[in-house]
Design an enzyme around this catalytic site. Structure first.
Site, PDB file in Angstrom:
ATOM      1  N   TRP A 161      28.639  -5.144  43.958  1.00  0.00           N
ATOM      2  CA  TRP A 161      29.586  -4.781  42.899  1.00  0.00           C
ATOM      3  C   TRP A 161      29.379  -5.588  41.616  1.00  0.00           C
ATOM      4  O   TRP A 161      29.971  -5.263  40.597  1.00  0.00           O
ATOM      5  CB  TRP A 161      31.027  -5.004  43.401  1.00  0.00           C
ATOM      6  N   LYS A 185      23.724   3.494  48.690  1.00  0.00           N
ATOM      7  CA  LYS A 185      25.097   3.192  49.129  1.00  0.00           C
ATOM      8  C   LYS A 185      25.648   2.126  48.187  1.00  0.00           C
ATOM      9  O   LYS A 185      25.306   0.952  48.290  1.00  0.00           O
ATOM     10  CB  LYS A 185      25.133   2.672  50.562  1.00  0.00           C
ATOM     11  N   GLY A 238      22.757  -8.411  47.943  1.00  0.00           N
ATOM     12  CA  GLY A 238      24.097  -8.772  48.393  1.00  0.00           C
ATOM     13  C   GLY A 238      24.075 -10.108  49.086  1.00  0.00           C
ATOM     14  O   GLY A 238      23.188 -10.940  48.830  1.00  0.00           O
ATOM     15  N   GLU A 260      17.303  -9.082  48.197  1.00  0.00           N
ATOM     16  CA  GLU A 260      17.629  -9.989  47.095  1.00  0.00           C
ATOM     17  C   GLU A 260      19.007 -10.544  47.424  1.00  0.00           C
ATOM     18  O   GLU A 260      20.010  -9.853  47.308  1.00  0.00           O
ATOM     19  CB  GLU A 260      17.604  -9.207  45.780  1.00  0.00           C
ATOM     20  N   CYS A 294      24.099 -13.670  41.056  1.00  0.00           N
ATOM     21  CA  CYS A 294      23.351 -14.438  42.064  1.00  0.00           C
ATOM     22  C   CYS A 294      22.451 -15.477  41.400  1.00  0.00           C
ATOM     23  O   CYS A 294      22.007 -16.410  42.062  1.00  0.00           O
ATOM     24  CB  CYS A 294      22.575 -13.517  42.975  1.00  0.00           C
TER      25      CYS A 294
HETATM   26  P1  ADP Z   1      30.004  -9.203  48.943  1.00  0.00           P
HETATM   27  O1  ADP Z   1      30.560 -10.102  50.002  1.00  0.00           O
HETATM   28  O2  ADP Z   1      29.722  -9.899  47.673  1.00  0.00           O
HETATM   29  O3  ADP Z   1      30.752  -7.933  48.745  1.00  0.00           O
HETATM   30  P2  ADP Z   1      28.125  -7.927  50.669  1.00  0.00           P
HETATM   31  O4  ADP Z   1      26.800  -8.423  51.102  1.00  0.00           O
HETATM   32  O5  ADP Z   1      29.213  -7.848  51.695  1.00  0.00           O
HETATM   33  O6  ADP Z   1      28.552  -8.817  49.447  1.00  0.00           O
HETATM   34  O7  ADP Z   1      28.005  -6.484  50.013  1.00  0.00           O
HETATM   35  C1  ADP Z   1      26.854  -5.977  49.367  1.00  0.00           C
HETATM   36  C2  ADP Z   1      26.669  -4.536  49.767  1.00  0.00           C
HETATM   37  O8  ADP Z   1      26.446  -4.489  51.178  1.00  0.00           O
HETATM   38  C3  ADP Z   1      27.865  -3.635  49.503  1.00  0.00           C
HETATM   39  O9  ADP Z   1      27.405  -2.346  49.147  1.00  0.00           O
HETATM   40  C4  ADP Z   1      28.547  -3.595  50.853  1.00  0.00           C
HETATM   41  O10 ADP Z   1      29.363  -2.442  51.042  1.00  0.00           O
HETATM   42  C5  ADP Z   1      27.351  -3.557  51.763  1.00  0.00           C
HETATM   43  N1  ADP Z   1      27.607  -3.958  53.151  1.00  0.00           N
HETATM   44  C6  ADP Z   1      28.457  -4.898  53.610  1.00  0.00           C
HETATM   45  N2  ADP Z   1      28.389  -4.972  54.956  1.00  0.00           N
HETATM   46  C7  ADP Z   1      27.482  -4.049  55.361  1.00  0.00           C
HETATM   47  C8  ADP Z   1      26.954  -3.628  56.622  1.00  0.00           C
HETATM   48  N3  ADP Z   1      27.372  -4.171  57.766  1.00  0.00           N
HETATM   49  N4  ADP Z   1      26.020  -2.651  56.615  1.00  0.00           N
HETATM   50  C9  ADP Z   1      25.587  -2.100  55.468  1.00  0.00           C
HETATM   51  N5  ADP Z   1      26.041  -2.448  54.264  1.00  0.00           N
HETATM   52  C10 ADP Z   1      26.975  -3.406  54.195  1.00  0.00           C
END
Ligand code: ADP
Length: 489
Positions: A161, A185, A238, A260, A294
């Site tokens: 985000w 996604k 993420g 990344e 990041c």
């Molecule tokens: P943050 O904690 O900063 O939101 P995340 O790594 O949780 O960072 O999120 C980055 C992306 O990964 C977002 O699009 C989130 O919806 C997605 N995401 C989080 N958990 C999962 C998962 N188990 N499988 C796939 N995508 C995920």
């Protein structure tokens, strides 16, 4: 009425904006999941909460579209990307408003992000024509070794985000340029920018299925994207924790993974630095996007003899930052993305104060309430504090005092992360000495701003394993195919 993206006018008339996901060239799904403006908590839109079924459909659509798209000439693919770029540039203001409304960053930064996001599309529209093969020296007189770079296939892009536009185009523009088709996604906090980009891509004339955007259940969609045999590369930006999970899931079908992940950037000010320039660099690198990038400075190391001067000048600048709603033209720092982010920032400040750090500026929630936090400066930070060990992802600058070059290099490298590092020095020998010892994928020397589509962005160690941007970025989405050609007669 909005000319370019039919979202902004409806965002401002307070009716609930209902958007659909984009699969196989069609906008589908029931808009049932709210999207909030982090500046005031208002529900501004709703998007579909899709899951494994729709993710599978999107992968199948991307798979069906792959050979048609991959077999277009590079000039044809380039032309579609270029049209998309032109449409994004024309919609710059609308996209920036959408982005700020769902993400919170000041409008000036949102405009900058749209420019940055568009620059990847422009660059890879050009680079599509330069994915070169080779004819290698051969092992036999009548044989020829031909090497082609082929697109890997269907690419999944899971994006965060904090940069709702740029993290998408940085992945999918090179993927599409190489001949891959994609399933995106987006983060649940910021699906609107992603869907606006999809709408513009649709108008640019990408074939149905070349680009798909699936909103909804991250785990369920993520599981399909990391295990479906048709997906050949998973690109993710993420958290390190989710990156590791996706990597393990992708292992079951031996996909490429381009990660990344988080950083923990040191920002080192040596005694021979231009202190005013270092303060400017630290402001840009620490407070942009409310400290939610990041490559954000996380640990500010300042050499003994310039420490007090630097802290004093840094404090003056930090105290002047104007906090507010990103849509207000005067705002220089917006809210944090959500309550979880706020809790982490508070925890880091409390932990640092309990372990002996001293507050110089800020340190608490902002009078605006919600997820607004005061731009904060702490001094007396140490390696034992949480803000040294983890990425704070918020507007907290923590200053560590150091004596020698050797000591600060050890401290800077003392992290599992290895994304960005910064240092300020006017001594050319020191520049090379320090650069060569820093264990990071990117180093800003006398600058706090390093991101550009022209350079390879990425980290080492637990910060990732790929590079995005520059001519290197497109190669991630290609595989070598070698043909041994035997000449006859
Ligand atoms: P943050 O904690 O900063 O939101 P995340 O790594 O949780 O960072 O999120 C980055 C992306 O990964 C977002 O699009 C989130 O919806 C997605 N995401 C989080 N958990 C999962 C998962 N188990 N499988 C796939 N995508 C995920």
């Amino acid at each position: 009425m909005l000319k370019s993206v039919p979202l902004v006018d409806r965002l401002s008339d307070h009716t609930l904006l209902k958007l659909q996901a984009y699969i196989n060239g069609e906008f589908i799904g029931v808009a049932d999941t709210p999207v909030k403006n982090p500046a005031n908590g208002d529900v501004i839109a709703a998007v579909p909460h899709l899951g494994a079924t729709e993710a599978t459909r999107a992968v199948e659509a991307a798979s069906a579209a792959f050979s048609g798209w991959a077999n277009k000439t590079c000039k044809e693919r380039s032309a579609v990307l270029r049209r998309w770029y032109d449409l994004v540039v024309a919609a710059r203001e609308d996209l920036a408003i959408i982005l700020t409304s769902e993400q919170g960053k000041p409008l000036s930064e949102a405009r900058g992000e749209i420019d940055y996001a568009a620059a990847y599309i422009e660059f890879y529209a050009e680079e599509a024509k330069r994915v070169l093969g080779e004819l290698l020296p051969s092992h036999r007189a009548n044989a020829r070794i031909l090497v082609q770079r082929r697109p890997v296939g269907v690419v999944a892009a899971i994006t965060p985000w904090n940069f709702p536009a740029a993290m998408i185009t940085r992945k999918i523009a090179p993927a599409l340029a190489a001949g891959c088709t994609v399933v995106v996604k987006p983060a649940p906090e910021t699906p609107l920018t992603a869907l606006a980009l999809a709408e513009l891509a649709d108008r640019a004339g990408f074939p149905a299925g070349a680009i798909n955007v699936v909103t909804g259940d991250a785990k369920a969609i993520g599981l399909v994207l990391t295990t479906h045999p048709a997906v050949r590369l998973v690109g993710f930006t993420g958290s390190t924790q989710v990156g590791k999970l996706l990597m393990s899931q992708a292992a079951t079908t031996v996909k490429k993974v381009a990660l990344e992940l988080g950083g923990n950037a040191p920002f080192i000010v040596f005694d021979d630095a231009d202190i005013d320039a270092a303060v400017e660099g630290a402001m840009a690198s620490k407070f942009r996007n409310t400290g939610q990038t990041c490559v954000c400075t996380n640990r500010v190391y300042v050499q003994d003899s310039v420490h007090d001067l630097f802290v004093q000048k840094f404090a003056c600048k930090i105290a002047m930052l104007r906090v507010g709603d990103g849509l207000d033209a005067n705002t220089e720092q917006g809210p944090l993305i959500n309550e979880r982010a706020l809790a982490k920032v508070r925890a880091h400040v409390d932990d640092a104060l309990s372990k002996g750090a001293a507050l110089v500026v800020g340190g608490d929630g902002h009078a605006l309430g919600g997820t607004f936090f005061q731009p904060t400066l702490l001094q007396g930070a140490t390696a034992e504090m949480l803000l040294s060990k983890e990425e704070t992802f918020g507007p907290i600058a923590a200053v560590f005092r150091f004596k020698s070059e050797d000591e600060v290099i050890v401290a800077a490298n003392n992290s599992a992360a290895g994304l960005a590092a910064y240092f300020y020095s006017q001594n050319a020998s020191r520049m090379f000495r320090v650069l060569e010892q820093l264990d990071f994928g990117m180093v800003g020397i006398n600058t706090g701003v390093i991101s550009t589509e022209l350079a390879p962005f990425g980290g080492v160690k637990e910060s990732g394993n790929s590079r995005e941007g520059s001519h290197h970025g497109i190669l991630e989405f290609t595989e070598l195919r070698y043909a041994c050609v035997e000449l006859q007669g």
